[in-house]
Design an enzyme around this catalytic site. Sequence first.
Site, PDB file in Angstrom:
ATOM      1  CD  GLU A 157      -0.176   7.622   3.256  1.00 44.50           C
ATOM      2  OE1 GLU A 157      -0.628   7.216   4.121  1.00 44.50           O
ATOM      3  OE2 GLU A 157       0.812   7.473   2.326  1.00 44.50           O
TER       4      GLU A 157
ATOM      5  CG  ASP B 289       1.035   6.178  -1.937  1.00 47.78           C
ATOM      6  OD1 ASP B 289       0.332   6.025   0.038  1.00 47.78           O
ATOM      7  OD2 ASP B 289       2.402   4.987  -1.418  1.00 47.78           O
TER       8      ASP B 289
END
Length: 729
Positions: free
Chosen positions: A459, A406
């Site tokens: 990401e 993330d």
Amino acid sequence: MTGERDGAETAMWAAVAAGEHHAPHDVLGPHPSTDAAGRTATTIRARRPLAESVTAVLKNGTRVELIHAADGIWEGTHLGEPVPYRLATVYDGSNERVSGDPYRHLPTVGELDLHLIAEGRHERLWEVLGAHVHLLDGEVGVSFAVWAPNARAVRVVGDHNGWNSEGHSMRSMGSSGVWELFIPGVTPGTLYKFQILTPDGAWILKADPMAQRTQVPPETASVVPFSAYSWKDGAWMTRRAATHAVAQPMSVYEVHLGSWRGGLGYREIADPLIAHVTETGFTHVEFMPLAEHPFGGSWGYQVTGYYAPTARFGTPDDLRHLIDRLHQAGIGVILDWVPGHFPKDEFALARFDGRPLYEHPDPRRGEHQDWGTLIFDYGRPEVRGFLVANALYWFEEFHVDGLRVDAVASMLYLDYSRREGEWEPNVHGGRENLEAIRFLQEVNAAAYRSHPGIVMIAEESTSFPGVTARTDQAGLGFGFKWNMGWMNDSLQYISRDPLHRAHHEGEMTFSFVYAFGENYLLPISHDEVVHGKGSLVSKMPGDHAHKLANVRAYLAYMWGHPGKNLLFMGQEFGQIAEWAEGRPLDWWLLDQPLHAQLQRFVGAMNHVYRSTAPLWERDGDRSRFRRLGAPRWDPSVIAFERRDQHGGRVVVVSNFAGVERPNLELDLPAAGVWDEILNTDASEYGGSGIGNYGRVAAHTPDAGGSPTTRITLAPLATLWLRHRSGGTA
């Protein structure tokens, strides 16, 4: 008594008795000595305040009476070398209570472990730190170990001592900053925390950073773990180790476990989730973070227990069961992982031993102002080791097939979401976080080295170079990068009225310019269907039927585009309402034919995709891709060719206009028969049934040039055409 104590020794005894000394084993437990005749002897000391009597019961049954010496510490001597013993204690006329002595045992953390921890190189850190059930020198109990280098003293507190920790002070393992204690008689399921004396003299209570099991939030204690799980996914794991994800089909179904259906735990969700994913044809499930987190509304992205699956849905073995079942059904498992930041909750990592420890001490590098969270100190070896080992932990202990990392962009740049003067340049004067870059390279290299066949996914939303390049070529070493540019541009395009799309064709095709610079995954994730953005269906223009037609055309274009694919739960059947983590998906929509047909289409598309190598085998190879155009260019029609390494060819043709394109002249890459293997306007998927009777034929003009065909394109529709090898018109 062994003699009178001087002032320093008296002070040490008092500190040990109060549970405030860094080396309680220096006083308590067995100590070699001599008796009055000079014979070899052992002196045993035990802390038993308020006891009436204390007796050491040796392994051979000999009882050695201990005498109260001072400060609740009892002392006695027996002839010979130290031998195993237990302590029999009487309180206030009650019966004897016999228990093990934590202070008679040698350390459970070895010198090599300490060295590797200090170097940030202990790749199985979870086997050393935390709480572990052991049979040690004839006694069953739990070894506790924690890294707290700034602490003046550390104690274990929990169910086992009635949450009074003074009798369970840990010993410092020197400059490593590790504290250790083995406590006999503690059993799996026991609740515990660490009580830490800070440099400022305050006692603070902290959950175990290495806890592998926790209480159900909002409770915050750690739980002594024990696993007896026996994996049954050997065939899956063997196949995985022999494959490379970049060259495999990958369509990912992103799931928020708590709201997929609601009320289902790890075990209960297995059967319905497997049935649904099998029906819809996805190759992988990606779970939003399942590591423990205090606030459900964070969706798991503010982690407090990096090594503990959230207890909201069951035990760690329950999660193992779910992943095992998915593997046995042929479904891969990706887990969201959050090494970019952590929350400030007082019971967790923040200022763990009274000082910044896991977080960078400089707030210009140690705090995310937007999110109200702290940033790891990636330059500190022990912190880097904590995170690298955590990634390996999920691969090793839970058999996950990939980690989606993330917020990588927030890690890469020192000025991420900061104004001028709020960030400090690196040693070269630049904005790159060099320590975070080295950490990402290390964790990716370690993951791929130790677990062949897994995948690390970034990401990452910027143009940082080499995200999926190899680490030995100065890349970050990820397997895939989310293509956020494609996602933003294509959603902007598809939300436009079809009447205006012809003027914005570049929003759908600019990605062809850079699609081969990285290994990309195309995401329509949870982030695109929350916070007022609406669901995928609700983004589409037109009436309800047109919205669903747009979704089908868009998804088929996405699945045909170079790169792997990810779709958030609910979009496969046309969830209308925006996603909210507090309620389940609107499964009742499947009672409506158009929504059931959309889900049937997604299943068919996935199954065709998986059996059609040109659509996934060489995603990153520009030479296997070619943009196609009609002799008379139509900006609402986007067509391209995909090829595999064995000569297979597929053409993807999308009509994003709101009107039919009958008898459209289109150049194709090869003459012969092209089978229509997918038509998003097929009546079985809720479309009008406009098509080409299952195939088209391409002919080379007599005057030469490209093979040409005439096809019919329904409005808001995508076709997949596969060249029939050896076929003739």
